[in-house]
Design an enzyme around this catalytic site. Structure first.
Site, PDB file in Angstrom:
ATOM      1  N   HIS A  59      17.486   3.008  22.593  1.00  0.00           N
ATOM      2  CA  HIS A  59      16.574   3.860  23.236  1.00  0.00           C
ATOM      3  C   HIS A  59      15.209   3.141  23.223  1.00  0.00           C
ATOM      4  O   HIS A  59      14.173   3.583  22.988  1.00  0.00           O
ATOM      5  CB  HIS A  59      16.616   5.310  22.948  1.00  0.00           C
ATOM      6  CG  HIS A  59      15.711   6.172  23.585  1.00  0.00           C
ATOM      7  ND1 HIS A  59      15.329   5.924  25.128  1.00  0.00           N
ATOM      8  CD2 HIS A  59      15.413   7.624  23.455  1.00  0.00           C
ATOM      9  CE1 HIS A  59      14.918   6.946  25.602  1.00  0.00           C
ATOM     10  NE2 HIS A  59      15.032   8.046  24.639  1.00  0.00           N
ATOM     11  N   GLN A  97      11.963   4.716  24.636  1.00  0.00           N
ATOM     12  CA  GLN A  97      11.355   5.794  23.556  1.00  0.00           C
ATOM     13  C   GLN A  97      10.288   4.946  22.543  1.00  0.00           C
ATOM     14  O   GLN A  97       9.375   5.398  21.984  1.00  0.00           O
ATOM     15  CB  GLN A  97      12.549   6.338  22.822  1.00  0.00           C
ATOM     16  CG  GLN A  97      12.014   7.235  21.601  1.00  0.00           C
ATOM     17  CD  GLN A  97      11.249   8.469  22.016  1.00  0.00           C
ATOM     18  OE1 GLN A  97      11.684   8.887  22.980  1.00  0.00           O
ATOM     19  NE2 GLN A  97      10.134   8.662  21.359  1.00  0.00           N
ATOM     20  N   ASP A 124      15.628  12.186  13.964  1.00  0.00           N
ATOM     21  CA  ASP A 124      16.191  12.563  15.368  1.00  0.00           C
ATOM     22  C   ASP A 124      17.296  13.621  15.055  1.00  0.00           C
ATOM     23  O   ASP A 124      17.671  13.763  14.095  1.00  0.00           O
ATOM     24  CB  ASP A 124      16.739  11.338  15.950  1.00  0.00           C
ATOM     25  CG  ASP A 124      17.089  11.347  17.308  1.00  0.00           C
ATOM     26  OD1 ASP A 124      17.109  12.453  17.750  1.00  0.00           O
ATOM     27  OD2 ASP A 124      17.739  10.564  18.152  1.00  0.00           O
ATOM     28  N   CYS A 137      11.520  11.714  18.524  1.00  0.00           N
ATOM     29  CA  CYS A 137      11.541  11.554  19.776  1.00  0.00           C
ATOM     30  C   CYS A 137      11.800  12.613  20.657  1.00  0.00           C
ATOM     31  O   CYS A 137      11.319  12.636  21.928  1.00  0.00           O
ATOM     32  CB  CYS A 137      12.573  10.286  20.176  1.00  0.00           C
ATOM     33  SG  CYS A 137      14.225  11.294  19.362  1.00  0.00           S
ATOM     34  N   ARG A 185       5.123   8.119  26.439  1.00  0.00           N
ATOM     35  CA  ARG A 185       6.266   7.356  27.232  1.00  0.00           C
ATOM     36  C   ARG A 185       5.535   6.948  28.748  1.00  0.00           C
ATOM     37  O   ARG A 185       6.098   6.134  29.003  1.00  0.00           O
ATOM     38  CB  ARG A 185       7.082   8.571  27.500  1.00  0.00           C
ATOM     39  CG  ARG A 185       7.799   9.114  26.354  1.00  0.00           C
ATOM     40  CD  ARG A 185       8.727   8.042  25.457  1.00  0.00           C
ATOM     41  NE  ARG A 185       9.843   7.507  26.314  1.00  0.00           N
ATOM     42  CZ  ARG A 185      10.914   7.956  26.551  1.00  0.00           C
ATOM     43  NH1 ARG A 185      11.294   9.231  25.717  1.00  0.00           N
ATOM     44  NH2 ARG A 185      11.711   7.627  27.418  1.00  0.00           N
TER      45      ARG A 185
HETATM   46  N1  NVA Z   1      19.693  10.155  19.724  1.00  0.00           N
HETATM   47  C1  NVA Z   1      19.265  11.233  20.874  1.00  0.00           C
HETATM   48  C2  NVA Z   1      18.090  11.063  21.515  1.00  0.00           C
HETATM   49  C3  NVA Z   1      17.544  11.882  22.508  1.00  0.00           C
HETATM   50  C4  NVA Z   1      16.527  11.417  23.278  1.00  0.00           C
HETATM   51  C5  NVA Z   1      20.360  11.239  21.748  1.00  0.00           C
HETATM   52  O1  NVA Z   1      21.003  10.350  22.112  1.00  0.00           O
HETATM   53  O2  NVA Z   1      20.911  12.283  22.239  1.00  0.00           O
HETATM   54  N1   CP Z   2      13.034  11.532  24.026  1.00  0.00           N
HETATM   55  C1   CP Z   2      13.573  11.237  25.075  1.00  0.00           C
HETATM   56  O1   CP Z   2      14.313  10.448  25.631  1.00  0.00           O
HETATM   57  O2   CP Z   2      13.633  12.668  25.569  1.00  0.00           O
HETATM   58  P1   CP Z   2      14.613  12.990  27.063  1.00  0.00           P
HETATM   59  O3   CP Z   2      15.984  13.176  26.535  1.00  0.00           O
HETATM   60  O4   CP Z   2      14.003  14.482  27.364  1.00  0.00           O
HETATM   61  O5   CP Z   2      14.415  12.149  28.131  1.00  0.00           O
END
Ligand code: NVA
Ligand code: CP
Length: 321
Positions: A139, A142, A234, A275, A303
């Site tokens: 990610h 982020q 997270d 996040c 962001r």
């Molecule tokens: N680890 C989480 C991050 C969401 C922004 C996911 O992948 O759902």
């Molecule tokens: N942190 C983040 O990426 O949030 P969303 O899943 O809402 O985009």
């Protein structure tokens, strides 16, 4: 050292599929530009004039999609967001053909999906920049916002210590790469079996040997947060993890909840980071996420300028090998 970097013919970085596609200089270039975009959000309104940027979201999103759409508008472009049912991909058109066709219309392609291999295939067959907006393993966008937030809190990041507590997921992997590049010591505390990606850790340790960052993995959250300048967590069940793992994960992760008693083991002025979205009462308690140490809203806000900066850097060719 960069890993899996897509470099175009002029030696410029074409895509951002993971943080370690960047070198330290490239990462700092994006963070510096983000500071300027935060001060003057409309300063490059001509960059995407008359252009579109396609955003393909194959998983839900609040922050990433809306901040990218706003970033594109602030660069003068038109964001075109499409879901899986709106493209012919779902009816069997290949990733390669989709990538070539979108390259003929748009100026950049932002993708949130499951498989990192799929995003690499999109990138390999697109002539426009491709940006990973979250995959199962990474990610990067982020972490650009997170590093900007840390710079706003501490100034110089080298020598600071961040402890990540919980699931060794996409956010953890990207944090490891970002911290390795900028010389931030990072400790990851996960239950056994939930460690971050071994390949990410290995390549980040090579980067860290130059930056001076220490990367430690452990299974004791209390020991891990001692001396931390930031405690990050997270969700315990990321998008794409089967819901039938829920009960087992809740049991396995229970000792890894970030609550006031765990935060009290970190530095007295330590900040709390997440996040978002958060599952309150699971990985974090209300008292911590709503408390004075929490920096979750600045993280979310950052962001936007970091994504403006990333688009600007990839489109203008500001990132060199
Ligand atoms: N680890 C989480 C991050 C969401 C922004 C996911 O992948 O759902
Ligand atoms: N942190 C983040 O990426 O949030 P969303 O899943 O809402 O985009």
């Amino acid at each position: 050292m960069s890993v899996n970097v897509a470099i175009d013919r002029r030696g410029e970085l074409k895509d951002m599929l993971r943080i370690s596609d960047l070198n330290r200089g490239g990462l700092l270039t994006i963070l510096d530009a983000a500071k300027r975009f935060k001060q003057a959000p409309m300063s490059k309104l001509g960059l995407l004039e008359g252009e579109t940027v396609v955003l393909y979201f194959n998983k839900p999103s609040t922050r990433t999609r809306i901040s990218f759409e706003t970033a594109i508008a602030r660069l003068g472009g038109v964001p075109l967001s499409v879901g899986p049912r709106e493209l012919q991909l779902d009816r069997g058109e290949s990733i390669e053909d989709t990538a070539r066709v979108i390259s003929a219309y748009a100026r950049a392609f932002v993708i949130r999906t499951f498989s990192d291999d799929d995003v690499r295939r999109f990138a390999a067959h697109s002539s426009i920049p491709v940006i990973n907006a979250l995959t199962d393993r990474h990610h990067p966008c982020q972490v650009l916002g997170d590093l900007m937030t840390m710079q706003e809190i501490w100034g110089e990041l080298r020598g600071r210590r961040l402890t990540y507590v919980g699931d060794g997921d996409n956010v953890a992997n990207s944090l490891i790469e970002g911290c390795a590049l900028l010389g931030v010591d990072i400790t990851i505390a996960t239950p056994e079996g939930y460690e971050p990606d071994i390949g990410v850790v290995k390549s980040a340790r090579e980067i860290a040997s130059t930056s001076g960052a220490r990367i430690e993995l452990m299974q004791d959250p209390i020991k891990a947060v001692q001396g931390a300048d930031a405690v990050y967590t997270d969700v315990w069940l990321s998008m794409g993890v089967p819901d039938d793992e829920r009960q087992k994960r809740m049991r396995d992760f229970a000792p890894f909840q970030v609550n006031a008693s765990l935060m009290a083991r970190a530095q007295p002025d330590a900040v709390f980071m997440h996040c978002l979205p958060a599952h309150r009462g699971e990985e974090v308690t209300d008292e911590v996420i709503d408390g004075p140490q929490s920096r979750v809203l600045p993280q979310a806000a950052n962001r936007l300028p970091t994504e403006q900066a990333l688009l600007w850097a990839l489109i203008t060719g500001a990132l060199h090998e």
